[in-house]
Design a protein around this motif. Structure first.
Motif, short mmCIF file in Angstrom:
data_model
loop_
_atom_site.label_atom_id
_atom_site.label_comp_id
_atom_site.label_asym_id
_atom_site.label_seq_id
_atom_site.Cartn_x
_atom_site.Cartn_y
_atom_site.Cartn_z
N ALA A 214 6.38 5.44 66.10
CA ALA A 214 6.75 6.84 65.48
C ALA A 214 7.63 6.50 64.13
CB ALA A 214 7.45 7.75 66.46
N ASP A 215 8.40 5.54 64.36
CA ASP A 215 9.24 5.20 63.29
C ASP A 215 8.36 4.67 62.17
OD1 ASP A 215 11.98 4.84 61.90
OD2 ASP A 215 11.36 2.62 62.09
N LEU A 216 7.62 3.80 62.61
CA LEU A 216 6.60 2.97 61.55
C LEU A 216 5.91 4.23 60.71
CD1 LEU A 216 5.55 0.29 60.47
CD2 LEU A 216 3.88 0.52 62.45
N VAL A 217 5.24 4.84 61.58
CA VAL A 217 4.27 5.91 60.65
C VAL A 217 5.07 6.74 60.06
CG1 VAL A 217 2.88 7.93 61.32
CG2 VAL A 217 2.48 5.64 62.56
N GLN A 218 6.31 7.18 60.46
CA GLN A 218 7.10 8.11 59.78
C GLN A 218 7.44 7.54 58.49
OE1 GLN A 218 9.74 11.09 61.65
NE2 GLN A 218 11.54 9.94 60.53
N THR A 219 8.08 6.29 58.45
CA THR A 219 8.36 5.48 57.37
C THR A 219 7.49 5.36 56.31
OG1 THR A 219 10.30 4.32 58.57
CG2 THR A 219 9.38 3.37 56.60
N PHE A 220 6.20 5.00 56.87
CA PHE A 220 4.99 5.07 56.03
C PHE A 220 4.64 6.24 55.25
CE2 PHE A 220 0.49 5.26 55.12
CZ PHE A 220 0.36 4.17 54.32
N GLU A 221 4.66 7.35 55.92
CA GLU A 221 4.17 8.57 55.39
C GLU A 221 5.33 9.09 54.60
OE1 GLU A 221 2.71 13.10 56.64
OE2 GLU A 221 1.98 11.24 57.59
N TYR A 222 6.56 9.07 54.94
CA TYR A 222 7.52 9.72 54.25
C TYR A 222 7.80 9.16 52.77
CZ TYR A 222 9.29 12.67 57.80
OH TYR A 222 9.34 13.75 59.07
N THR A 223 7.68 7.74 52.82
CA THR A 223 7.94 6.85 51.68
C THR A 223 6.80 7.15 50.68
OG1 THR A 223 9.08 5.05 52.91
CG2 THR A 223 8.12 4.53 50.79
N LYS A 237 -4.61 13.39 51.77
CA LYS A 237 -4.53 13.32 53.47
C LYS A 237 -3.75 11.94 53.76
CE LYS A 237 -9.25 11.54 53.90
NZ LYS A 237 -10.57 11.70 54.41
N THR A 238 -3.27 12.06 54.81
CA THR A 238 -2.60 11.11 55.41
C THR A 238 -3.35 10.72 56.82
OG1 THR A 238 -0.71 12.02 56.36
CG2 THR A 238 -0.42 11.08 54.36
N ILE A 239 -3.59 9.56 56.97
CA ILE A 239 -4.03 9.12 58.32
C ILE A 239 -3.65 8.12 59.32
CG2 ILE A 239 -6.86 9.01 59.42
CD1 ILE A 239 -7.71 8.63 56.41
N GLY A 240 -2.18 8.45 59.47
CA GLY A 240 -1.33 7.53 60.29
C GLY A 240 -1.14 6.15 59.45
#
Length: 354
Positions: A214-223, A237-240
């Motif tokens: 969850a931290d990995l995906v969140q860091t990728f999406e937020y950044t 769109k974002t896809i994980g």
């Protein structure tokens, strides 16, 4: 040490009775359920068929003829949509598309908001996920008014921004430009498309625990969202493990690509990332974009080395013509075979040394 839950928290965590959830639902939909779908149609002054179509397009399961599911708020919503149809403002296909759009978007939105609030409670109070979800059920009433107002505010702001972009785009475009050779339809929008994804995400995700993933995906999406939107580009769109964005300006899109790769690479525990950039024509539907340019960008990112940004030669030529200050260098690479597309001569995008 995590904070000790107070007595009210402990009571809520111990269990939320059904009456509490019923109260929250009543506040959201206006009352207890009082109408069947036939009664919904009668009170809204529409056909039973339209009532069924309305409910299905909203993304909810079919309801039986005798099931009491609906409230006066449902009557009002169905009546409003029916009036748009009766007055000829929209046709049925448009109505269904609008209903699906708002349902799909708000379904994702409420899930995102719920997870954010649950995670916040867990972090702030030092409680486990189950306890945080029970507490959320108890406290959600304190958030609904603000969330609803913020949704309306964000919708108005986003629509206002889209109106300005559309005005600028059509101001210099002749209607005849929508037709290609022989009068065939063309893809109506010309955009720069950027794909960015994480390398080896599928394998790595199987090795991580839920919190780390969850931290990995969140860091990728937020950044990604921060870099893309702050520069003036827009996320499609974002896809994980991947993000697709568009920009009206090719140079801006190139800057976003390079900056995003750098920002993600600098993050601790982030997987290697790669990107592609394509300038081409697309059609927009369902909040997404489609066309050969999208397919090309998707295939190019699959063959991009970690840390790189790849373009096709036509995009590289267009960027060279537009990059009047020499911000970027174009590095031709050996031809590559792309699935479903064939041989392409990729060009690597590199920011020029100052």
């Amino acid at each position: 040490m995590p904070p000790e839950p107070d007595a009210d928290v402990a009571t809520a965590v111990a269990g939320v009775d059904a009456g509490t959830v019923d109260e929250r639902v009543r506040a959201l939909v206006g009352s207890d359920a009082v109408y069947t779908i036939r009664e919904l149609a009668e009170r809204a002054g529409t056909s039973l068929e339209l009532a069924h179509t309305f409910w299905r397009a909203m993304g909810f399961p079919n309801v039986g003829e005798n099931h009491v599911v609906f409230t006066d708020s449902d009557v009002s919503a169905l009546r409003s949509m029916a009036s748009q149809l009766d007055e000829g403002r929209i046709d049925m296909s448009t109505a269904i598309s609008l209903l699906r759009a708002q349902s799909h978007t708000t379904d994702r939105l409420v899930l995102w908001q719920t997870e954010a609030l649950v995670e916040g409670l867990s972090r702030q109070l030092g409680i486990d996920d189950t306890s945080a979800r029970r507490l959320f059920l108890d406290r959600v009433g304190g958030h609904t008014e603000v969330l609803e107002k913020q949704l309306t505010y964000a919708w108005r702001r986003q629509l206002a921004a889209l109106l300005r972009r559309t005005e600028a785009e059509v101001a210099t475009r002749e209607p005849s430009a929508d037709l290609g050779p022989g009068g065939a339809d063309r893809y109506p929008l010309t955009r720069a498309l950027g794909f960015v994804d994480m390398v080896a995400y599928t394998r790595r995700s199987t090795e991580l625990g839920s919190a780390a993933l969850a931290d990995l995906v969140q860091t990728f999406e937020y950044t990604s969202r921060d870099v893309i939107t702050s520069a003036g580009a827009r996320i499609v769109k974002t896809i994980g493990d991947a993000v697709l964005y568009v920009a009206d300006d090719l140079v801006l899109a190139a800057e976003v690509c390079v900056d995003l790769i750098a920002a993600l690479t600098a993050k601790e525990r982030m997987l290697p990332v790669r990107a592609s950039l394509v300038w081409g024509e697309v059609v927009s539907r369902f909040g997404d974009i489609f066309g050969p340019s999208v397919n090309l960008a998707s295939r190019l990112v699959d063959v991009a080395p970690a840390g790189s940004v790849l373009m096709d030669s036509a995009t590289a030529d267009e960027l060279s013509a537009r990059d009047r200050v020499g911000t970027f260098r174009m590095v031709p690479l050996p031809a590559a075979g792309l699935e479903g597309i064939g041989q392409v001569s990729p060009v690597e995008l590199v920011r020029a040394a100052p």
